[in-house]
Design a protein around this motif. Structure first.
Motif, PDB file in Angstrom:
ATOM      1  N   ILE A 274      -6.245  -8.175  32.293  1.00 13.10           N
ATOM      2  CA  ILE A 274      -6.559  -9.649  31.386  1.00 13.10           C
ATOM      3  C   ILE A 274      -5.251  -9.993  31.612  1.00 13.10           C
TER       4      ILE A 274
ATOM      5  N   ARG B 244     -14.671  -8.482  35.129  1.00 11.85           N
ATOM      6  CA  ARG B 244     -14.616  -9.685  33.843  1.00 11.85           C
ATOM      7  C   ARG B 244     -13.044 -10.640  34.225  1.00 11.85           C
TER       8      ARG B 244
ATOM      9  N   MET C 217     -22.162 -10.103  27.669  1.00 11.97           N
ATOM     10  CA  MET C 217     -23.395 -11.322  27.821  1.00 11.97           C
ATOM     11  C   MET C 217     -23.801 -11.534  28.654  1.00 11.97           C
TER      12      MET C 217
ATOM     13  N   ALA D 213     -14.604   1.138  25.525  1.00 11.94           N
ATOM     14  CA  ALA D 213     -15.570   0.456  25.233  1.00 11.94           C
ATOM     15  C   ALA D 213     -16.599   0.144  25.795  1.00 11.94           C
TER      16      ALA D 213
ATOM     17  N   LEU E 283     -20.711   0.279  24.070  1.00 12.35           N
ATOM     18  CA  LEU E 283     -21.301  -0.213  23.994  1.00 12.35           C
ATOM     19  C   LEU E 283     -22.455  -0.508  24.710  1.00 12.35           C
TER      20      LEU E 283
ATOM     21  N   GLU F   1     -17.588 -10.802  25.786  1.00 13.72           N
ATOM     22  CA  GLU F   1     -18.665 -11.949  27.061  1.00 13.72           C
ATOM     23  C   GLU F   1     -18.452 -11.719  27.689  1.00 13.72           C
TER      24      GLU F   1
ATOM     25  N   CYS G 265      -9.516 -13.958  30.726  1.00 15.63           N
ATOM     26  CA  CYS G 265      -9.567 -14.404  29.616  1.00 15.63           C
ATOM     27  C   CYS G 265     -10.987 -13.586  28.677  1.00 15.63           C
ATOM     28  N   ALA G 266     -11.766 -12.814  29.321  1.00 17.73           N
ATOM     29  CA  ALA G 266     -13.042 -12.914  28.868  1.00 17.73           C
ATOM     30  C   ALA G 266     -12.750 -11.590  27.523  1.00 17.73           C
ATOM     31  N   THR G 267     -13.904 -11.161  26.288  1.00 20.10           N
ATOM     32  CA  THR G 267     -13.571 -10.396  25.908  1.00 20.10           C
ATOM     33  C   THR G 267     -15.033  -9.681  26.566  1.00 20.10           C
ATOM     34  N   ILE G 268     -14.895  -8.366  25.871  1.00 19.51           N
ATOM     35  CA  ILE G 268     -16.004  -7.195  26.433  1.00 19.51           C
ATOM     36  C   ILE G 268     -16.722  -7.884  25.746  1.00 19.51           C
TER      37      ILE G 268
ATOM     38  N   SER H   2      -8.847   0.457  27.721  1.00 21.47           N
ATOM     39  CA  SER H   2      -9.520   0.782  26.553  1.00 21.47           C
ATOM     40  C   SER H   2     -10.952  -0.122  26.733  1.00 21.47           C
TER      41      SER H   2
ATOM     42  N   ASP I 248      -6.148  -3.694  31.404  1.00 19.20           N
ATOM     43  CA  ASP I 248      -6.961  -3.544  30.022  1.00 19.20           C
ATOM     44  C   ASP I 248      -7.935  -1.609  29.835  1.00 19.20           C
TER      45      ASP I 248
END
Lengths: 337, 337, 337, 337
Positions: free
Chosen positions: A239, A208, A219, A257, A261, A216, A211-214, A253, A251
Motif C-alpha cells: 500500500i 488490492r 467490496m 485480517a 473477515l 474496500e 490506497c484501498a482499505t481491506i 497483517s 501490509d
C-alpha cells in the motif's frame, strides 16, 4: 448499525426515525443518555442507506457494526474457499506459486523463464501482455502477441497462465486464452470491469489498490461475486504510505485480517510491494510464514534488460533457491507447495 | 537525470554506461568522489528508461531531475491554458463554478436544482448518471435516462453539463450528450479510458486519484494530451490520509504545485474532499483564496433524501449565499465569477 | 459507547457485563439482533477503560460515541475561548498574526525582522532559540542567548514573544522569558512536557504532530488543561502524507473540525506545512478564508543565508504585502487583524 | 549531493556557487544541458546545509545522494553490531526474544509472567513502569514502584529487564535499575532525551515513530551515537497509514532496508503494530522469516484484566507454543534463539 443522535433531537424525530427503520425491515432500540441518545439497529441493516440516514439534521453520526459485504463474508461461509484450476487448486492446504516476467517480451524469453520456474516448482506462469504504465511513453506490452506467446509457453510447460486485463473490450479474448484473469491494483475500483468479469466463471486474481482499505478490497470482490462468479483470489501487493524507501509498504497483517473477515484465498506479490529485487526473497518467506495462500513473483532471465520492472525481478536461479526455503517454512505449518 | 553508481563500479562499466546514454541521445558527465561516482545526464532524458538503468548491478539509484511529462509541462508552454466551452471559458481570469446534485434522480429534481444554481450564478451544471459506488448494492445511477434528464436541464437553463464516464463503451454517447466529460478519481489511472477520451476533442475534467501524487495526476493528463486532446481540466478532490474525521484530506497546496508545474486549469471539489456539508462553504472560500480556477460543488434541494452523497450536499439557499462570498474573495485577486 | 458482542455470547456474560458497566456508573441497554447483540452504554463512559472491555473474549469491538476529552470539548464549553496576552487576545473576532525568523541568529537580525513585521501589522514575534533538528549535525539554535535576544526585540517593539520549549528542565526560564510557550509537532505527545506546562498559567501554542489525528491533538490539549492551564492555542502545520512535493500536506479542514469539536483557538503555520516560501502567501490567504484564528509565519530578512528553514521563509516586503490581502479577506468575514 | 539550477542561472552564479562549495571542502562538477544545469558535488557533503543551498533563488532543488548519518551507516561500519548485555548479546546470529506485560501491575503479576516467559525461552523481560497514554485519564503506570518490581523479577529469574523512559529527569534511576532503556515511538524525536541517553553507555532500544521514515529513525540513532553511545537497538513497531483495521501497519520491509543501510540490530514489536492479540503469533513468525534480529512481545497472564493493552497481549501458554515455531523458522536460516 448504531445511530448517534444530536442532543437536541425531539421525541417526534426519534419516533419518525424508528418508524422509517422498521419499514426498512429493521428493529430499532434506543438508549437514552443524559447528553446523547443512541439507537441500536438490527435486522437487514445492509439494505439501509447509511448516507441517507446521516443526512438527517438530527443525526450526528452512523456507525456500522456489520461488514457491508455478504458473499465474501466468512460469517456466512465459514469454510475456506478452494478454487480448482485445471488439475490444481488455489486456497486450502497447498500453496500457490505464480512466477514469471513482468512483461512477455519474446518467445525465447517467455519459454526460457517458463521452463525454469516450472523446473523450480512454480505452479502457474505469469506474464503481462497489456501493461498499465504511469507514463504514456513507456512500453505498453506486446498485447495480443503477448497472449499468444503465453499460450505457447503453457503448451510447452503445462503451467496455467495468469495475465492482466485492462479493458472490458478484451474480455472474450482473455476468457478464451488465459487461466486466471488478473485485475490490477489501479483497476480495483473499475466497477464496469469488475461486473464484466463477474459474469464469467473464470478465476479472477484481484489485486488490492494502492490506497484501498481491506474493506474496500472485499467490496470489490463482492462486485464480482454479486454477478455470480465466486472464483476470486485476493492479492496484497503493498500500500502507499509516507515511506519512500520501498515502492510501497507490504501490509502482511492484511493476510490475517482478510482470512478472518473472508473465506477467499489471499496471496502476496512481494515484487511490486518492495520494488527492489533484493527484498523479494525475504518478503516471500515472511509471506508464507504469516499464512498467505501463495505468492506471485516476478522472475526474469535478464533483469538488467527487462522491458519493465527490472529492478524488482529476481533471476530464475534465485527463484529456485527461494523455493527450497519456502518448502521448509510451509512444512512447519503443515502446508505443501 | 542523475545516476548514482555503486562504490565498486569499474572504469569499464562507467564507459559502457556513458556509451549507452550517448546512444540514447543524451550526454553523460561523471563526478568522481572518494566514496561515490555520480553521472549527470542531460539531453532527451525522458526517452531513457529509468527502471532499466536502475536494474544494472553497478547502479545504486537513478534520480529524476526533469518532470516526465511534456505536453502538460509549463516549461514548454508557459502561458495558462484557457479552454472554451460554448460561450464560456475555463482557466484564465474568470472562475468556473460547477454545481448540481451528486446523482440525477428525476426531472423535477434536476430542473429544480439547475434553475436554482443558475440563478445563484453557477456557470455549469453537474449531475451523475453513471455512479461509481463502493458497494454493488448501492444505487448505481439512472444511466442513459440520467443523461437525457441532464440534456433537458441544459435546454431549459442554458448551462453546459458535466457528467462522469465510467466505461469506454459509453464514450460516443457522452461525446454527443455532455459538454465536459468527467473522469472520476477511481479511474484516474484507467489508461484505456484516458487514451479513448484523448482521441476526442471534448473538454475532460480529470479528478486526482485518492492516493495519486501530483506527478501521477499530470502523467494521466499527459495520457490524454498525448492522444491529441489538450482540453484537460484538473481537479483536486481530497487525498486519503490517516485522518478519518473528514472523508479525505483536501490538499490545497496541490493547486499551487500544479500551477507551477503545469499550464492546465485546476479546480477544487470541496464536497467529496470533506464529505460533510457544513465544511463545504468554508473550504470553497479557501479554494478561491488559494488561487484555484474554480469549484465543483454538490448542491441538492433535499439532502436528507438524496440518492447519494446527501451528507456532503448543500442546499441551493446556502449555495446562493456562498456565491456572494466567493465573488468578494475573487475580487481581491482581481478575478471574476 | 457501544459494545458489539460476539454472536456466541451467553446470557450470563451479558448480565455480567451489564453489572460491570453499572458498577462503573453507566447504564447499559442491549439491542438483540439475529446475528449480533449490541450494548448501548450511557453515563460516565469516559471513565470506562475501552481496552479492558475489548479484551473480553465475548466482545467483538467497542465503538466510542462521545469524544474522550472533556475540558477541550465544545459540548461542555460552547462559547469560544479567548486568551488574553498583555493587551492583546488570541481567539475571538480579532485575528492573531505571529511572524519572525525560524531561528534567532543575531541581535541585528532579530531586531530588523521584529521591527519590519511590527510595521507590517504583526501582533506577535516568533523566533527559535532551541531548535529541534532531524540531524545532530545541524545548527541547534542559540539557546539561552536566543531567548535574551528575543527579549531585547520585545523591549524595542512591544511585541509579545513566542518560542519553542524542548525540555522540562528549561521550563522556569521560559515561563519567565517568553509570552507564549510553543510545544512543537515532535513533542505533541511528550506527555511529561505537556503535564509540566499544564502546571503553569502561560499560554501554550500546541502544534499538531506530523501524524496526529485531530482527536489526538485535542487529547494532548486535554493533558495540559487537566493540570489546570486552560490557555491552549492549537496550531495546524501540515500532516505527513504520501505526497512529497510539499514538505507536509496542510490540512485546512482540520480548522473546521477543531472549531466544531472544541472551543480552543486554532491558528495555521503555512511555512512548515509547505516548506516552500512561494506557497506561503496563498496558503495564508486560504487559512484566513477558511476561518482560522490566525497565522504563524516565518519571515527572514535574508532567506538565502538563514541558519534554518530558509526555503520556507518569506521576506519582510512580501509579508507586508500579504498583510494587506489578509486584512481584506478578514473583512469579508467581519473579522479584524 | 546534486544541485539542480534554475534555467535562468548565470555563469557568475555558477562560479559563485562552485566557490562556496569548494570552501566547504567539497568539489563541484557541473553538467550543462539545454534546459538545465546540474552540479554534482562530492567530498564532505554531510557538512553542507542543504536548506541553505536550496534557499538561493537560482537553485531549483537539491537532491541528496549520500545518507545524512555516519555512525549508524553501514558504509563506514560494514560488519553487524553485536551488543553484549550481561551474558547475552543482541544482534548477530542469536535471536533476541523480549517478553512481558505492557505494564507492571503487581509483584505477583510480574513474577508470574517473568517465570513463564523464561520457562518458554525468552531472553529478556519487558514491563512498563512509566506509561505514555493518549489520555491523561488513563492508567499512567506504577512508576518507581514498577521499576522495583521489575528488579525483583530480574533477581528471581535472571532475565535482564527492559523498560521505557519518558523523561530526562528519571535517567539516573533508569541507568541504575534497568538493563536496556527503551525510547518509545512518541519520543523518537525527543532530541533532548536522545542526547541524554547518548551520554550513558546503556543499551538503548529505540522505537520507530508512528510516522517516521527509515532515514529519520537512523538519524535519531545517530543523535544517540553522536554523543558516544553505540549500543543502539532499533525497533519497528508499525507505522500509521490509511488502513484502520489494524492499529498500525507493520512494515517488515523496513527490516531489510535498515539492515542494508545500517549495522545496528533491528527487532520487531508485533503487539503494538497489530493491536490485536490474534495477529501476534503469525506476525512474529513472519518477522523471524524476514530476518529480524528478534522480537519484543506483550505477554500477560490475564489479558482481559490487564491495566493496559489487554487486546494485544497473548497468554504465556500461547507464547510458549509460539517459541516452538520460531525456533524452527530460525533454524532454516541457521539462526538460534
Amino acid at each position: 448499525m448504531v445511530i448517534v443522535l444530536h442532543p437536541s433531537v425531539t421525541t417526534e424525530q426519534i419516533e419518525e426515525l424508528k418508524a422509517e427503520l422498521e419499514k426498512g425491515g429493521c428493529s430499532a432500540w434506543p438508549t437514552y443518555g443524559e447528553f446523547q441518545t443512541i439507537i441500536g439497529v438490527v435486522g437487514s441493516t445492509h439494505k439501509l442507506d447509511k448516507d441517507k440516514l446521516a443526512s438527517k439534521n438530527y443525526v450526528e453520526k452512523v456507525l456500522s457494526v456489520q461488514e457491508p459485504y455478504k458473499k465474501a463474508n466468512r460469517v456466512f461461509h465459514p469454510e475456506d474457499t478452494v478454487i480448482p484450476i485445471g488439475n490444481q487448486t488455489i486456497g486450502g492446504n497447498k500453496l500457490t506459486i505464480i512466477a514469471g516476467p513482468c512483461s512477455v517480451e519474446s518467445e525465447s524469453q517467455i519459454l526460457s523463464v517458463a521452463n525454469q520456474v516450472k523446473a523450480a516448482g512454480a505452479g502457474f506462469l505469469r506474464g503481462g501482455a497489456y501493461k498499465p504504465r504511469t507514463s504514456p511513453y513507456s512500453f505498453q506490452g506486446l498485447k495480443e502477441e503477448g497472449l499468444e506467446l503465453l499460450k505457447i509457453a503453457r503448451a510447452e510447460t503445462g503451467l496455467p497462465i495468469v495475465s492482466e486485463i485492462m479493458s472490458v473490450s478484451k474480455l472474450d479474448k482473455f476468457v478464451e486464452d488465459v487461466d486466471i484473469i488478473q485485475i490490477g491494483a489501479r483497476n480495483m475500483q473499475n466497477f464496469d470491469l469488475l461486473k464484466a468479469v463477474g459474469q464469467t466463471n473464470k478465476p479472477i486474481l484481484l489485486k488490492r489498490g494502492l490506497c484501498a482499505t481491506i474493506e474496500e478490497l472485499l467490496m470489490s470482490a463482492e462486485y464480482i461475486m454479486a454477478e455470480g462468479n465466486d472464483n476470486v483470489i485476493l492479492c496484497e501487493r503493498g500500500i502507499r504510505t509516507f515511506e519512500t524507501y520501498t515502492r510501497n509498504t507490504l501490509d502482511l497483517s492484511a493476510v490475517l485480517a482478510i482470512k478472518k473477515l473472508s473465506h477467499l484465498p489471499v496471496i502476496i506479490d512481494p515484487s511490486h510491494a518492495a520494488g527492489k529485487w533484493w527484498m523479494v526473497e525475504a518478503l516471500s518467506k515472511a509471506s508464507i510464514a504469516v499464512g498467505a495462500d501463495g505468492l506471485i513473483i516476478e522472475v526474469h532471465n535478464d533483469p538488467a534488460n527487462a522491458s519493465c520492472d527490472g529492478p524488482q525481478s529476481i533471476t530464475p536461479e534465485r527463484f529456485a533457491s527461494l523455493m527450497g526455503f519456502l518448502t521448509q517454512i510451509a512444512k512447519i505449518e503443515n502446508r505443501t507447495i
